[in-house]
Motif scaffolding. Structure first.
Motif, mmCIF file in Angstrom:
data_model
loop_
_atom_site.group_PDB
_atom_site.id
_atom_site.type_symbol
_atom_site.label_atom_id
_atom_site.label_comp_id
_atom_site.label_asym_id
_atom_site.label_seq_id
_atom_site.Cartn_x
_atom_site.Cartn_y
_atom_site.Cartn_z
ATOM 1 N N THR A 9 0.856 -1.181 0.000
ATOM 2 C CA THR A 9 0.000 0.000 0.000
ATOM 3 C C THR A 9 0.888 1.226 0.000
ATOM 4 O O THR A 9 1.957 1.235 0.615
ATOM 5 C CB THR A 9 -0.921 0.024 1.236
ATOM 6 O OG1 THR A 9 -0.108 -0.049 2.409
ATOM 7 C CG2 THR A 9 -1.886 -1.148 1.221
ATOM 8 N N TRP A 10 0.451 2.260 -0.699
ATOM 9 C CA TRP A 10 1.230 3.477 -0.838
ATOM 10 C C TRP A 10 0.375 4.666 -0.428
ATOM 11 O O TRP A 10 -0.804 4.733 -0.781
ATOM 12 C CB TRP A 10 1.666 3.673 -2.289
ATOM 13 C CG TRP A 10 2.678 2.687 -2.759
ATOM 14 C CD1 TRP A 10 2.464 1.395 -3.081
ATOM 15 C CD2 TRP A 10 4.069 2.924 -2.946
ATOM 16 N NE1 TRP A 10 3.638 0.803 -3.482
ATOM 17 C CE2 TRP A 10 4.635 1.718 -3.408
ATOM 18 C CE3 TRP A 10 4.889 4.036 -2.794
ATOM 19 C CZ2 TRP A 10 5.980 1.595 -3.706
ATOM 20 C CZ3 TRP A 10 6.219 3.906 -3.096
ATOM 21 C CH2 TRP A 10 6.753 2.698 -3.534
ATOM 22 N N PHE A 48 14.679 12.691 -14.145
ATOM 23 C CA PHE A 48 14.244 11.325 -14.421
ATOM 24 C C PHE A 48 15.143 10.303 -13.723
ATOM 25 O O PHE A 48 14.661 9.375 -13.079
ATOM 26 C CB PHE A 48 14.227 11.083 -15.931
ATOM 27 C CG PHE A 48 13.837 9.682 -16.312
ATOM 28 C CD1 PHE A 48 12.548 9.242 -16.147
ATOM 29 C CD2 PHE A 48 14.781 8.811 -16.830
ATOM 30 C CE1 PHE A 48 12.186 7.952 -16.495
ATOM 31 C CE2 PHE A 48 14.440 7.533 -17.186
ATOM 32 C CZ PHE A 48 13.134 7.098 -17.018
ATOM 33 N N GLY A 49 16.437 10.474 -13.837
ATOM 34 C CA GLY A 49 17.363 9.528 -13.220
ATOM 35 C C GLY A 49 17.252 9.471 -11.707
ATOM 36 O O GLY A 49 17.204 8.393 -11.114
ATOM 37 N N VAL A 50 17.170 10.645 -11.088
ATOM 38 C CA VAL A 50 17.064 10.701 -9.627
ATOM 39 C C VAL A 50 15.750 10.091 -9.156
ATOM 40 O O VAL A 50 15.712 9.309 -8.198
ATOM 41 C CB VAL A 50 17.206 12.157 -9.124
ATOM 42 C CG1 VAL A 50 16.823 12.289 -7.678
ATOM 43 C CG2 VAL A 50 18.626 12.641 -9.349
ATOM 44 N N THR A 51 14.655 10.417 -9.826
ATOM 45 C CA THR A 51 13.359 9.912 -9.375
ATOM 46 C C THR A 51 13.192 8.423 -9.649
ATOM 47 O O THR A 51 12.521 7.734 -8.879
ATOM 48 C CB THR A 51 12.204 10.710 -10.006
ATOM 49 O OG1 THR A 51 12.340 10.705 -11.429
ATOM 50 C CG2 THR A 51 12.180 12.128 -9.492
ATOM 51 N N TYR A 57 14.216 2.566 -4.858
ATOM 52 C CA TYR A 57 14.658 2.384 -3.477
ATOM 53 C C TYR A 57 13.455 2.301 -2.532
ATOM 54 O O TYR A 57 13.389 1.416 -1.678
ATOM 55 C CB TYR A 57 15.576 3.537 -3.077
ATOM 56 C CG TYR A 57 15.924 3.526 -1.607
ATOM 57 C CD1 TYR A 57 16.840 2.611 -1.103
ATOM 58 C CD2 TYR A 57 15.319 4.415 -0.723
ATOM 59 C CE1 TYR A 57 17.144 2.579 0.240
ATOM 60 C CE2 TYR A 57 15.619 4.393 0.625
ATOM 61 C CZ TYR A 57 16.538 3.479 1.112
ATOM 62 O OH TYR A 57 16.813 3.453 2.442
ATOM 63 N N LEU A 58 12.500 3.225 -2.686
ATOM 64 C CA LEU A 58 11.318 3.211 -1.828
ATOM 65 C C LEU A 58 10.506 1.940 -2.019
ATOM 66 O O LEU A 58 10.001 1.359 -1.048
ATOM 67 C CB LEU A 58 10.443 4.440 -2.104
ATOM 68 C CG LEU A 58 11.008 5.777 -1.666
ATOM 69 C CD1 LEU A 58 10.120 6.909 -2.166
ATOM 70 C CD2 LEU A 58 11.119 5.836 -0.151
ATOM 71 N N TRP A 59 10.384 1.489 -3.256
ATOM 72 C CA TRP A 59 9.613 0.288 -3.532
ATOM 73 C C TRP A 59 10.257 -0.934 -2.904
ATOM 74 O O TRP A 59 9.601 -1.743 -2.254
ATOM 75 C CB TRP A 59 9.472 0.120 -5.035
ATOM 76 C CG TRP A 59 8.647 -1.051 -5.466
ATOM 77 C CD1 TRP A 59 7.598 -1.618 -4.795
ATOM 78 C CD2 TRP A 59 8.804 -1.813 -6.651
ATOM 79 N NE1 TRP A 59 7.086 -2.659 -5.503
ATOM 80 C CE2 TRP A 59 7.804 -2.810 -6.649
ATOM 81 C CE3 TRP A 59 9.679 -1.733 -7.721
ATOM 82 C CZ2 TRP A 59 7.669 -3.726 -7.678
ATOM 83 C CZ3 TRP A 59 9.527 -2.653 -8.749
ATOM 84 C CH2 TRP A 59 8.542 -3.624 -8.715
ATOM 85 N N VAL A 60 11.564 -1.084 -3.068
ATOM 86 C CA VAL A 60 12.255 -2.257 -2.538
ATOM 87 C C VAL A 60 12.235 -2.255 -1.014
ATOM 88 O O VAL A 60 11.979 -3.291 -0.388
ATOM 89 C CB VAL A 60 13.699 -2.326 -3.082
ATOM 90 C CG1 VAL A 60 14.520 -3.356 -2.350
ATOM 91 C CG2 VAL A 60 13.674 -2.622 -4.572
ATOM 92 N N THR A 61 12.470 -1.111 -0.379
ATOM 93 C CA THR A 61 12.442 -1.072 1.090
ATOM 94 C C THR A 61 11.041 -1.349 1.617
ATOM 95 O O THR A 61 10.878 -2.021 2.630
ATOM 96 C CB THR A 61 12.953 0.267 1.631
ATOM 97 O OG1 THR A 61 12.205 1.337 1.062
ATOM 98 C CG2 THR A 61 14.424 0.455 1.354
ATOM 99 N N LYS A 62 10.030 -0.845 0.945
ATOM 100 C CA LYS A 62 8.649 -1.104 1.371
ATOM 101 C C LYS A 62 8.304 -2.586 1.210
ATOM 102 O O LYS A 62 7.640 -3.164 2.053
ATOM 103 C CB LYS A 62 7.699 -0.243 0.563
ATOM 104 C CG LYS A 62 6.292 -0.250 1.078
ATOM 105 C CD LYS A 62 5.512 0.825 0.348
ATOM 106 C CE LYS A 62 4.343 1.307 1.097
ATOM 107 N NZ LYS A 62 4.568 1.924 2.352
#
Length: 68
Positions: A9-10, A48-51, A57-62
């Protein structure tokens, strides 16, 4: 393929980097057709690269938190 089938969930705040990533990709596609915006191409590639990196990163940690 099991990695992509897990559910998370986001919140709206967590979607901001992903939305910026998608928006900058659309702008990059648009720059291909417009010579006026080509001057800002490097800025949009940077965004684009930073986001992309931040979203991944946020997806994998979540995923690791919710599915130990």
């Amino acid at each position: 393929m099991g990695f992509l089938s897990k559910k998370t969930t986001w919140s709206n705040a967590e979607f901001i980097p992903l939305k910026l990533c998608i928006a900058s990709a659309y702008v990059l596609i648009g720059t291909y057709f417009s010579t006026y915006i080509l001057a800002y191409k490097a800025i949009f590639f940077g965004i684009f690269g930073v986001t992309v990196a931040l979203s991944m990163y946020l997806w994998v940690t979540k995923m690791k938190k919710q599915n130990p």
